[in-house]
Write a protein that holds these residues in place. Structure first.
Motif, mmCIF file in Angstrom:
data_model
loop_
_atom_site.group_PDB
_atom_site.id
_atom_site.type_symbol
_atom_site.label_atom_id
_atom_site.label_comp_id
_atom_site.label_asym_id
_atom_site.label_seq_id
_atom_site.Cartn_x
_atom_site.Cartn_y
_atom_site.Cartn_z
ATOM 1 N N LEU A 190 0.793 -1.409 -0.068
ATOM 2 C CA LEU A 190 0.447 -0.300 -0.441
ATOM 3 C C LEU A 190 0.984 0.838 -0.212
ATOM 4 C CD1 LEU A 190 -3.208 -0.894 2.320
ATOM 5 C CD2 LEU A 190 -2.197 -1.213 -0.408
ATOM 6 N N GLN A 191 2.026 0.775 0.537
ATOM 7 C CA GLN A 191 3.140 1.863 0.015
ATOM 8 C C GLN A 191 3.273 3.171 -1.495
ATOM 9 O OE1 GLN A 191 6.019 2.050 3.694
ATOM 10 N NE2 GLN A 191 6.336 0.267 2.510
ATOM 11 N N GLN A 192 2.882 1.582 -2.808
ATOM 12 C CA GLN A 192 3.070 2.218 -4.121
ATOM 13 C C GLN A 192 2.071 3.501 -4.021
ATOM 14 O OE1 GLN A 192 1.467 -1.672 -6.151
ATOM 15 N NE2 GLN A 192 3.821 -2.802 -4.834
ATOM 16 N N ALA A 193 2.655 4.255 -5.152
ATOM 17 C CA ALA A 193 1.611 5.326 -5.352
ATOM 18 C C ALA A 193 0.147 5.140 -5.275
ATOM 19 C CB ALA A 193 2.750 6.463 -6.029
ATOM 20 N N ASP A 194 0.317 4.770 -6.412
ATOM 21 C CA ASP A 194 -1.213 4.471 -6.933
ATOM 22 C C ASP A 194 -1.839 3.963 -5.817
ATOM 23 O OD1 ASP A 194 -0.466 1.617 -7.332
ATOM 24 O OD2 ASP A 194 -1.083 0.773 -8.571
ATOM 25 N N ARG A 195 -1.457 2.984 -4.688
ATOM 26 C CA ARG A 195 -2.597 2.377 -3.894
ATOM 27 C C ARG A 195 -2.631 3.487 -2.541
ATOM 28 N NH1 ARG A 195 -1.027 -3.954 -3.828
ATOM 29 N NH2 ARG A 195 -2.362 -4.940 -5.293
ATOM 30 N N LEU A 196 -1.673 3.976 -2.240
ATOM 31 C CA LEU A 196 -1.556 4.674 -1.237
ATOM 32 C C LEU A 196 -2.532 6.084 -1.406
ATOM 33 C CD1 LEU A 196 -0.404 5.985 1.715
ATOM 34 C CD2 LEU A 196 1.655 6.689 0.342
ATOM 35 N N ASP A 220 12.883 0.587 4.207
ATOM 36 C CA ASP A 220 13.699 -0.003 4.084
ATOM 37 C C ASP A 220 12.968 0.075 2.425
ATOM 38 O OD1 ASP A 220 14.706 -2.413 5.920
ATOM 39 O OD2 ASP A 220 12.315 -2.332 5.956
ATOM 40 N N LEU A 221 12.006 1.319 2.121
ATOM 41 C CA LEU A 221 12.061 1.576 1.256
ATOM 42 C C LEU A 221 13.163 2.806 0.084
ATOM 43 C CD1 LEU A 221 8.691 3.787 1.748
ATOM 44 C CD2 LEU A 221 9.119 1.407 0.394
ATOM 45 N N GLU A 222 13.625 1.929 -1.126
ATOM 46 C CA GLU A 222 14.447 2.598 -1.653
ATOM 47 C C GLU A 222 14.382 4.438 -2.053
ATOM 48 O OE1 GLU A 222 16.839 1.480 -3.319
ATOM 49 O OE2 GLU A 222 16.176 -0.769 -2.632
ATOM 50 N N TRP A 223 15.271 5.144 -2.365
ATOM 51 C CA TRP A 223 15.243 6.296 -2.453
ATOM 52 C C TRP A 223 13.985 7.067 -3.588
ATOM 53 C CZ3 TRP A 223 16.315 7.916 2.012
ATOM 54 C CH2 TRP A 223 17.650 7.614 1.938
ATOM 55 N N GLY A 224 13.800 6.464 -4.075
ATOM 56 C CA GLY A 224 12.990 6.635 -5.844
ATOM 57 C C GLY A 224 11.308 6.269 -5.279
ATOM 58 N N ALA A 225 11.411 5.535 -4.508
ATOM 59 C CA ALA A 225 9.933 4.620 -3.618
ATOM 60 C C ALA A 225 9.859 6.135 -2.616
ATOM 61 C CB ALA A 225 9.905 3.436 -2.944
ATOM 62 N N ILE A 226 10.413 6.259 -1.356
ATOM 63 C CA ILE A 226 10.131 7.484 -0.430
ATOM 64 C C ILE A 226 10.093 8.874 -1.445
ATOM 65 C CG2 ILE A 226 11.962 9.141 1.352
ATOM 66 C CD1 ILE A 226 13.120 5.753 1.788
ATOM 67 N N ASP A 227 10.619 8.700 -2.056
ATOM 68 C CA ASP A 227 10.056 10.868 -2.855
ATOM 69 C C ASP A 227 9.261 10.664 -3.244
ATOM 70 O OD1 ASP A 227 13.117 11.376 -2.453
ATOM 71 O OD2 ASP A 227 14.006 10.412 -4.350
ATOM 72 N N GLU A 228 8.416 9.529 -4.503
ATOM 73 C CA GLU A 228 7.318 9.569 -4.513
ATOM 74 C C GLU A 228 6.428 9.455 -3.535
ATOM 75 O OE1 GLU A 228 6.939 5.768 -6.725
ATOM 76 O OE2 GLU A 228 7.478 6.242 -8.703
ATOM 77 N N VAL A 229 6.162 9.120 -2.017
ATOM 78 C CA VAL A 229 5.612 9.093 -1.279
ATOM 79 C C VAL A 229 5.720 11.076 -0.609
ATOM 80 C CG1 VAL A 229 5.208 8.613 1.496
ATOM 81 C CG2 VAL A 229 5.630 7.340 0.190
ATOM 82 N N ILE A 230 6.942 10.999 -0.744
ATOM 83 C CA ILE A 230 6.862 13.069 -0.467
ATOM 84 C C ILE A 230 6.306 14.105 -1.486
ATOM 85 C CG2 ILE A 230 8.606 14.523 -0.432
ATOM 86 C CD1 ILE A 230 10.402 12.258 0.267
ATOM 87 N N ASP A 231 6.089 12.936 -2.713
ATOM 88 C CA ASP A 231 5.184 14.093 -3.704
ATOM 89 C C ASP A 231 4.243 13.388 -3.680
ATOM 90 O OD1 ASP A 231 8.322 14.880 -4.890
ATOM 91 O OD2 ASP A 231 7.977 13.180 -6.553
ATOM 92 N N LEU A 232 3.258 12.603 -2.988
ATOM 93 C CA LEU A 232 2.164 12.743 -2.804
ATOM 94 C C LEU A 232 1.789 12.914 -1.910
ATOM 95 C CD1 LEU A 232 1.712 8.545 -3.035
ATOM 96 C CD2 LEU A 232 0.555 10.584 -4.382
ATOM 97 N N CYS A 233 2.303 13.227 -0.904
ATOM 98 C CA CYS A 233 2.079 13.900 0.828
ATOM 99 C C CYS A 233 1.616 15.826 -0.290
ATOM 100 C CB CYS A 233 3.380 14.754 1.471
ATOM 101 S SG CYS A 233 3.611 12.871 2.238
ATOM 102 N N GLY A 234 2.649 16.168 -1.231
ATOM 103 C CA GLY A 234 2.398 17.665 -1.860
ATOM 104 C C GLY A 234 0.654 17.109 -2.585
ATOM 105 N N GLU A 235 0.444 16.100 -3.367
ATOM 106 C CA GLU A 235 -0.064 16.548 -3.796
ATOM 107 C C GLU A 235 -2.092 16.089 -3.187
ATOM 108 O OE1 GLU A 235 -2.422 12.709 -7.472
ATOM 109 O OE2 GLU A 235 -0.625 12.668 -6.556
ATOM 110 N N TYR A 236 -1.607 15.553 -2.167
ATOM 111 C CA TYR A 236 -2.571 15.631 -1.082
ATOM 112 C C TYR A 236 -2.704 15.608 0.504
ATOM 113 C CZ TYR A 236 -4.158 11.206 -4.235
ATOM 114 O OH TYR A 236 -4.128 10.802 -5.572
ATOM 115 N N ARG A 237 -1.592 16.620 0.525
ATOM 116 C CA ARG A 237 -1.627 18.031 1.936
ATOM 117 C C ARG A 237 -2.131 17.601 2.957
ATOM 118 N NH1 ARG A 237 -6.430 18.432 -1.205
ATOM 119 N NH2 ARG A 237 -7.576 18.017 -0.103
#
Length: 355
Positions: A190-196, A220-237
């Protein structure tokens, strides 16, 4: 702290870890109900206006919080303010009550100042937590950590989170979407960008920006996956990120740890700090972080803060160091601020990247 290490801890460590935990919670719950509970503040608290934090419209007397997992069902919610904490996070709570994984499921690694757990989100469910929190008043902010029920398919995860969120909405000061525990099958997917994104979108539609909503991620997330979560935080406020949950890694342990589950404590310290720093730098210091992992001293707490954490949480360190740990950390933070010539803790957040 020597009293705890030399006398109390040896007694507690003779007990099964989960039994010791249950007894500790029962004791804390009982203490909070006594007329003398407020006197505990003199032993375990340290008050310094310089350590106060204001975040998401909430006031924190200090930045040290109880991490999720210790008080899953909010049993000791009235005790934490008397033990020096600036805030507490209850849960993880799921929509459906569930027993969790079979015992034994909690293991100490004293040589590593660590623990392994595979509890499996054992909790009494959202309805029960709502009943317990209703009518309770605390002097510190209370966060609620939300998870997915084991019986709920991944495709219906957003329904599960939404039910708990709406049921507990009026009772939490902030909420955390936990998609990073390694002990519920498939949860970390569920940490994957689409599901999260689906989960966050539904929660924020119900939230209308009224309550701070955070996400808790795995180390344990790779940096790229962490960056995607950070971007999602901006998208979903989102209001921020909690970094990090336990790790499935076992690198560098002194103990031959064969048990499955999430590792917490000292071995997690460096990686969680790295993740805190990544979030702070990628967001330009605009996305608040709660740092957790391996904090058992004032030095470790200061390290998290200067790398970008506005608040920090402890759990395993408290088990090893005892109830005087919070006071010791806060005194050290006051000292570090003075040495750095700073007047407020918020000035230290991200300092490592600004000097």
């Amino acid at each position: 702290m020597d009293v705890y290490r030399n006398i109390l801890r040896p007694v507690l460590f003779r007990l099964d870890p989960e039994d010791a935990h249950r007894r500790a919670l029962a004791t804390l719950s009982w203490m909070a109900k006594q007329p003398w509970a407020g006197q505990l503040d003199r032993w375990f608290s340290h008050t310094d206006p310089a350590l106060e934090m204001s975040l998401w419209g909430l006031s924190f007397a200090n930045p040290i919080g109880v991490a999720a997992g210790f008080d899953k069902n909010g049993e000791a919610i009235a005790a934490w303010e008397h033990l020096g904490f600036g805030f507490a996070e209850v849960g993880t709570v799921t929509r459906h009550a569930q027993p969790g994984n079979p015992r034994p499921r909690l293991f100490r690694l004293p040589a590593d100042q660590a623990a392994i757990n595979r509890m499996g989100f054992n909790n009494e469910g959202a309805d029960s937590l709502a009943g317990r929190l209703s009518g309770q008043k605390t002097a510190i902010p209370v966060g609620i950590n939300l998870g997915k029920s084991k019986i709920t398919p991944l495709e219906q995860a957003s329904d599960d989170y939404l039910y708990s969120f709406e049921r507990l909405y009026s009772l939490g000061d902030y909420f955390v979407v936990n998609v990073s525990s390694p002990n519920t099958p498939g949860l970390r997917q569920l940490q994957q960008a689409d599901r999260l994104g689906e989960i966050l979108g539904r929660l924020q539609a119900a939230n209308q920006g009224q309550k701070p909503l955070l996400v808790k991620i795995a180390p344990d997330l790779e940096w790229g996956a962490i960056d995607e979560v950070i971007d999602l935080c901006g998208e979903y406020r989102l209001a921020g990120i909690i970094a990090t949950n336990t790790t499935i890694g076992r690198t560098g342990l002194k103990t031959a740890a064969q048990e499955a589950g999430g590792l917490s404590g000292a071995p997690l310290r460096n990686r969680s700090t790295e993740v805190v720093g990544r979030i702070w730098r990628r967001s330009g210091g605009q996305l608040p972080v709660i740092g957790v992992g391996g904090i058992a001293s004032g030095e470790a707490a200061w390290e998290k803060i200067v790398h970008g954490a506005s608040l920090v949480q402890i759990y395993t360190g408290w088990i090893y160091e005892g109830p005087w740990l919070v006071r010791g950390i806060l005194k050290e933070l006051s000292k570090r601020l003075a040495e750095a010539g700073l007047t407020q803790l918020e000035q230290a957040v991200g300092l490592a990247w600004r000097t």
